[in-house]
Enzyme design. Structure first.
Site, PDB file in Angstrom:
ATOM      1  N   CYS A 179      -4.809 -25.147 -44.906  1.00 15.01           N
ATOM      2  CA  CYS A 179      -6.016 -24.939 -45.705  1.00 15.01           C
ATOM      3  C   CYS A 179      -5.625 -24.945 -47.173  1.00 15.01           C
ATOM      4  O   CYS A 179      -4.663 -24.289 -47.576  1.00 15.01           O
ATOM      5  CB  CYS A 179      -6.668 -23.608 -45.336  1.00 15.01           C
ATOM      6  SG  CYS A 179      -7.899 -23.031 -46.524  1.00 15.01           S
ATOM      7  N   LYS A 216      17.924  -3.632 -15.265  1.00 17.34           N
ATOM      8  CA  LYS A 216      17.092  -3.284 -16.417  1.00 17.34           C
ATOM      9  C   LYS A 216      15.761  -2.752 -15.889  1.00 17.34           C
ATOM     10  O   LYS A 216      14.933  -3.512 -15.391  1.00 17.34           O
ATOM     11  CB  LYS A 216      16.869  -4.490 -17.323  1.00 17.34           C
ATOM     12  CG  LYS A 216      16.124  -4.146 -18.604  1.00 17.34           C
ATOM     13  CD  LYS A 216      16.005  -5.362 -19.500  1.00 17.34           C
ATOM     14  CE  LYS A 216      15.359  -4.965 -20.831  1.00 17.34           C
ATOM     15  NZ  LYS A 216      13.992  -4.445 -20.669  1.00 17.34           N
ATOM     16  N   CYS A 269     -11.517 -26.015 -43.457  1.00 15.80           N
ATOM     17  CA  CYS A 269     -11.096 -24.693 -43.000  1.00 15.80           C
ATOM     18  C   CYS A 269     -12.281 -23.957 -42.385  1.00 15.80           C
ATOM     19  O   CYS A 269     -13.351 -23.872 -43.015  1.00 15.80           O
ATOM     20  CB  CYS A 269     -10.542 -23.886 -44.171  1.00 15.80           C
ATOM     21  SG  CYS A 269     -10.144 -22.163 -43.743  1.00 15.80           S
ATOM     22  N   ASP A 272       7.505  -8.273 -19.478  1.00 21.33           N
ATOM     23  CA  ASP A 272       8.663  -8.139 -20.352  1.00 21.33           C
ATOM     24  C   ASP A 272       9.435  -9.440 -20.499  1.00 21.33           C
ATOM     25  O   ASP A 272       9.936  -9.767 -21.573  1.00 21.33           O
ATOM     26  CB  ASP A 272       9.607  -7.044 -19.823  1.00 21.33           C
ATOM     27  CG  ASP A 272       9.062  -5.650 -20.100  1.00 21.33           C
ATOM     28  OD1 ASP A 272       8.031  -5.557 -20.786  1.00 21.33           O
ATOM     29  OD2 ASP A 272       9.672  -4.675 -19.623  1.00 21.33           O
ATOM     30  N   ALA A 273       9.560 -10.200 -19.403  1.00 26.03           N
ATOM     31  CA  ALA A 273      10.307 -11.455 -19.484  1.00 26.03           C
ATOM     32  C   ALA A 273       9.631 -12.414 -20.459  1.00 26.03           C
ATOM     33  O   ALA A 273      10.294 -13.089 -21.248  1.00 26.03           O
ATOM     34  CB  ALA A 273      10.412 -12.093 -18.104  1.00 26.03           C
ATOM     35  N   ARG A 304      10.757   5.971 -27.657  1.00 31.56           N
ATOM     36  CA  ARG A 304      11.469   5.126 -28.618  1.00 31.56           C
ATOM     37  C   ARG A 304      10.649   4.889 -29.877  1.00 31.56           C
ATOM     38  O   ARG A 304      11.187   4.853 -30.979  1.00 31.56           O
ATOM     39  CB  ARG A 304      11.832   3.774 -27.982  1.00 31.56           C
ATOM     40  CG  ARG A 304      12.628   2.879 -28.938  1.00 31.56           C
ATOM     41  CD  ARG A 304      13.201   1.672 -28.249  1.00 31.56           C
ATOM     42  NE  ARG A 304      12.181   0.710 -27.852  1.00 31.56           N
ATOM     43  CZ  ARG A 304      12.458  -0.458 -27.288  1.00 31.56           C
ATOM     44  NH1 ARG A 304      13.709  -0.782 -27.031  1.00 31.56           N
ATOM     45  NH2 ARG A 304      11.488  -1.282 -26.944  1.00 31.56           N
ATOM     46  N   LYS A 319      26.928  -4.665 -20.883  1.00 25.54           N
ATOM     47  CA  LYS A 319      27.443  -3.969 -22.066  1.00 25.54           C
ATOM     48  C   LYS A 319      28.964  -4.036 -22.075  1.00 25.54           C
ATOM     49  O   LYS A 319      29.593  -3.925 -21.013  1.00 25.54           O
ATOM     50  CB  LYS A 319      27.004  -2.496 -22.066  1.00 25.54           C
ATOM     51  CG  LYS A 319      25.498  -2.280 -22.071  1.00 25.54           C
ATOM     52  CD  LYS A 319      25.147  -0.811 -21.959  1.00 25.54           C
ATOM     53  CE  LYS A 319      23.637  -0.603 -21.876  1.00 25.54           C
ATOM     54  NZ  LYS A 319      23.271   0.815 -21.686  1.00 25.54           N
ATOM     55  N   CYS A 323      -9.506 -18.352 -49.855  1.00 25.78           N
ATOM     56  CA  CYS A 323      -9.664 -18.338 -48.403  1.00 25.78           C
ATOM     57  C   CYS A 323      -9.561 -16.909 -47.884  1.00 25.78           C
ATOM     58  O   CYS A 323      -8.510 -16.274 -48.011  1.00 25.78           O
ATOM     59  CB  CYS A 323      -8.591 -19.201 -47.744  1.00 25.78           C
ATOM     60  SG  CYS A 323      -8.719 -19.245 -45.939  1.00 25.78           S
ATOM     61  N   LEU A 372      17.293  -4.891 -27.042  1.00 22.17           N
ATOM     62  CA  LEU A 372      18.423  -5.721 -26.657  1.00 22.17           C
ATOM     63  C   LEU A 372      18.123  -7.194 -26.914  1.00 22.17           C
ATOM     64  O   LEU A 372      16.991  -7.636 -26.795  1.00 22.17           O
ATOM     65  CB  LEU A 372      18.753  -5.537 -25.173  1.00 22.17           C
ATOM     66  CG  LEU A 372      19.242  -4.160 -24.729  1.00 22.17           C
ATOM     67  CD1 LEU A 372      19.397  -4.131 -23.219  1.00 22.17           C
ATOM     68  CD2 LEU A 372      20.557  -3.807 -25.402  1.00 22.17           C
TER      69      LEU A 372
END
Length: 702
Positions: A448, A129, A430, A44-45, A150, A301, A454, A94
């Site tokens: 390109c 958290k 390319c 997550d970090a 969520r 918060k 392309c 957040l």
């Protein structure tokens, strides 16, 4: 933090554009892995650091904000394996901070928005958290009637039966409001995680990489009996819709949830100012290893709920909260190959393919390399980075996963470099279409020149078109788009809406499809023939036009006919139509130029006309109410506002259906002028526009 800021300040527009493209691609992939696959490719970090880097670049180069900007997204679309539940109140993510300075900036920003002095009281809550899976529980008359993940923030997965099996989640509560949505995090303790993996090994089952994966996978079981057998826990920390307020403060509301029978975190504390907040952050971090469950930071918060209401929300995050994240780690591994990816704008992005290595509990197998200069060991100005050490295939490299572009290669171990190693030569052609690759003087990114021929660019444009915030066609995802493109069935957006006529019979007989799945796809396509104007504009993938900008533009013009007419009239980048486009607050000359030029490129215009012929484009109206005195009006704020900040005034006006512009014209309805107003006030008087002082404005809007 300072190193990251200097890097952003040193970026050229071209380099920033390429980096934003890379970030959008990596964050989208991470969203799918985390929210749908329960198998994150980064911790997550690191994920939040990616989004932070994206936001920093967008803040410095707002005109480069992408149509698929991660800043406008929350989570990922819910899985098709579950029925869907639309949240009454959106579940947002957040904003993040990594350094103490970020938190001080957050508090200062809150004070500025609320027009509070440094000595005015302002309290915050601080709590761990939890690294788990977000869940919303809906109670009606004290009974649990619905539970949803969520998802993408607006729509989640229906996991009601599974949630009922978790001991920490009460099925009935007493003395609760008639309607109460309780939100929190489902997680698994370290001890339970070790036990469940031991049991899985005994029976030859799949083991989990970490407690978060185990918790998410356990909650998202199609059979609730499997969930019941898993030792899941739940912390309550927020709420959604309520028929009656829980309290007038965040801390009071959490205490009320505890009284109702929910488990809340004992480490939550009310803090008076930055020093108190950071001290509690340090105290929580010191206990992290002994908590018995995973956390990845501390959430702050604003405590007073009335102030939370005034602060409101950005597109995907609240202004009244921030997550202070813990640092991630480094690891050493071998760079096996450097591959080139081509995005829908034609930018070439080099990617390092690594021997898989675990960093912070997550297996990493690739890292970004930015551009040719970064590989060669120099910055955008030609100055050496990594003391001039270049990056080569076969090198042993240090992978760094926090505080900057994540994951990235931080350094090279020259002592382990092979004697026959050769410098990497950036391609001149390319790799997808063979067209020439160019790099304009002063720019860091190679492009390109193939454009429409392309396939990499064409496929990426189509993927964007069907993405969740664009047309969101059920059953037509990235893999399907790529397959149909390779078959020659879908080469441009209009082809999607003629697919059944041209290849319906073939698809129904195709292996892996069949009549039912093909029928579902065609129904999904038909449902999107009617599309709101803002989604159509966003889906076109016009450079610099993100989801938020598409909404502003759609709201300003109202209909496709008016929008197309305005683009035609602004062809020469001058005149009333051009000025009106630039006057839309949040557009500006770079985005305006991109819009107009896109429409006047012959091939684009022809493709747009073929697409629109297949659609019924819905008009977009301002979010007005019958009793709003400024609905549909154009307002300009100038000078110093004394009773609210400019940001708060703008947000309030837009919530009442007004259009906020940055310049005064004959079409302006009101100019709100505070002390220090200058040329805008003068022009308003010359044009006969209604001038209001701040008190008159507040009286007008009630």
């Amino acid at each position: 933090m300072a190193r990251t800021q200097r890097a952003v300040e040193d970026l050229t527009p071209a380099r920033a554009k390429a980096e934003l493209e890379m970030l959008a691609r990596e964050i989208a992939a991470a969203d799918l892995a985390y929210h749908q696959g329960d198998a994150p490719v980064m911790d997550d970090a690191s994920y939040d650091a990616l989004k932070r880097r994206n936001a920093e670049i967008e803040a410095r180069f707002p005109e480069l904000k992408r149509a698929d900007s991660p800043s406008d997204r929350v989570g990922a679309a819910p899985s098709e394996a579950f029925s869907k539940i639309k949240h009454k109140v959106r579940m947002l993510s957040l904003a993040n901070g990594f350094e103490h300075e970020d938190i001080a900036d957050f508090v200062s920003g809150v004070r500025r928005f609320l027009n509070l002095g440094s000595q005015d009281p302002l309290a915050f809550t601080a709590e761990p958290k939890i690294d788990g899976l977000s869940l919303s529980l809906r109670y009606e008359n004290g009974r649990l009637v619905q539970a949803a993940t969520r998802g993408d923030g607006e729509t989640g997965e229906n996991v009601t039966a599974n949630a009922r099996t978790i001991d920490d989640i009460p099925v009935e509560i007493e003395s609760a409001p008639e309607v109460l949505e309780v939100r929190g995090e489902v997680y698994m303790s370290h001890a339970d995680f070790a036990a469940i993996n031991a049991r899985q090994q005994e029976v030859g089952g799949k083991t989990f990489a970490n407690p978060r994966n185990a918790a998410a996978g356990s909650l998202r079981q199609l059979d609730a009996k499997v969930t019941a057998s898993r030792p899941l826990k739940f912390f309550a920390y927020a709420w959604g819709e309520t028929s009656a307020p829980l309290s007038d403060t965040q801390s009071g509301a959490i205490e009320r949830l505890s009284e109702l029978g929910f488990v809340t975190n004992a480490l939550m504390k009310r803090c008076d100012g930055v020093d108190d907040m950071l001290a509690h952050y340090g105290a929580i971090e010191a206990q992290r290893a002994d908590l018995g469950y995973d956390i990845d930071g501390v959430v702050y918060k604003v405590d007073r709920l009335d102030l939370q209401g005034r602060l409101g929300f950005r597109s995907s995050t609240p202004r009244w909260a921030i997550a202070h994240k813990f640092s991630a780690e480094r690891a050493t591994t071998r760079l096996e190959a450097i591959e080139i990816q081509v995005g829908r704008t034609g930018a070439l992005s080099p990617v390092a393919r690594l021997t898989p290595v675990t960093v912070g509990g997550v297996v990493v197998s690739n890292a970004t390399l930015h551009n040719a200069d970064y590989i060669a060991g120099r910055d955008s100005k030609g100055n050496p980075i990594r003391e001039g050490r270049d990056i080569r295939e076969g090198d042993w490299v240090t992978v760094y996963r926090a505080g900057d572009v994540i994951p990235k290669i931080e350094d090279v171990d020259l002592s382990r470099r092979s004697e026959d190693s050769k410098p990497y030569i950036f391609p001149e052609k390319c790799p997808y279409c063979g067209s020439d690759v160019v790099r304009e003087p002063g720019e860091a990114v190679h492009y390109c020149t193939g454009d429409l021929i392309c396939p990499a660019q064409a496929v990426e444009k189509l993927r964007h078109f069907v993405s969740r915030n664009a047309f969101d066609i059920e059953g037509l995802g990235s893999k399907q788009v790529e397959a149909f493109f390779s078959e020659g069935w879908i080469m441009e957006p209009a082809d999607i809406f003629t697919l059944e006529t041209r290849h319906g019979d073939e698809l129904r007989k195709r292996e892996g499809w069949g009549a039912k799945s093909a029928g579902n796809l065609f129904r999904g396509i038909e449902e999107r023939r009617t599309i709101p104007l803002n989604r159509l504009i966003f889906g076109l993938g016009i450079r610099h036009v993100g989801e938020t900008a598409a909404r502003l533009i759609a709201r300003s013009y109202g209909s496709w006919a008016a929008f197309a007419e305005a683009m035609e009239a602004a062809r020469e980048h001058e005149g009333d139509a051009w000025q009106a486009l630039n006057d839309i607050d949040g557009v500006g000359p770079v985005m305006a130029g991109s819009l107009v030029d896109f429409f006047h490129e012959q091939a684009n215009r022809a493709a747009i006309e073929r697409l629109v012929a297949e659609l019924d484009v819905e008009d977009v109206e301002a979010p007005a109410t019958a009793d709003s005195p400024v609905a549909g009006k154009t307002v300009v704020f100038t000078g110093t506002l004394e009773k609210m900040t400019r940001a708060e005034a703008k947000a309030r006006a837009e919530s009442l259906g007004a259009k906020v512009s940055g310049s005064v014209s004959a079409k302006t309805d009101y100019v709100v002028a505070g002390p220090g107003a200058g040329s805008k006030e003068k022009k308003a008087r010359e044009l006969g526009v209604t001038l209001l002082n701040e008190d008159e404005w507040l009286e007008l809007i009630g």
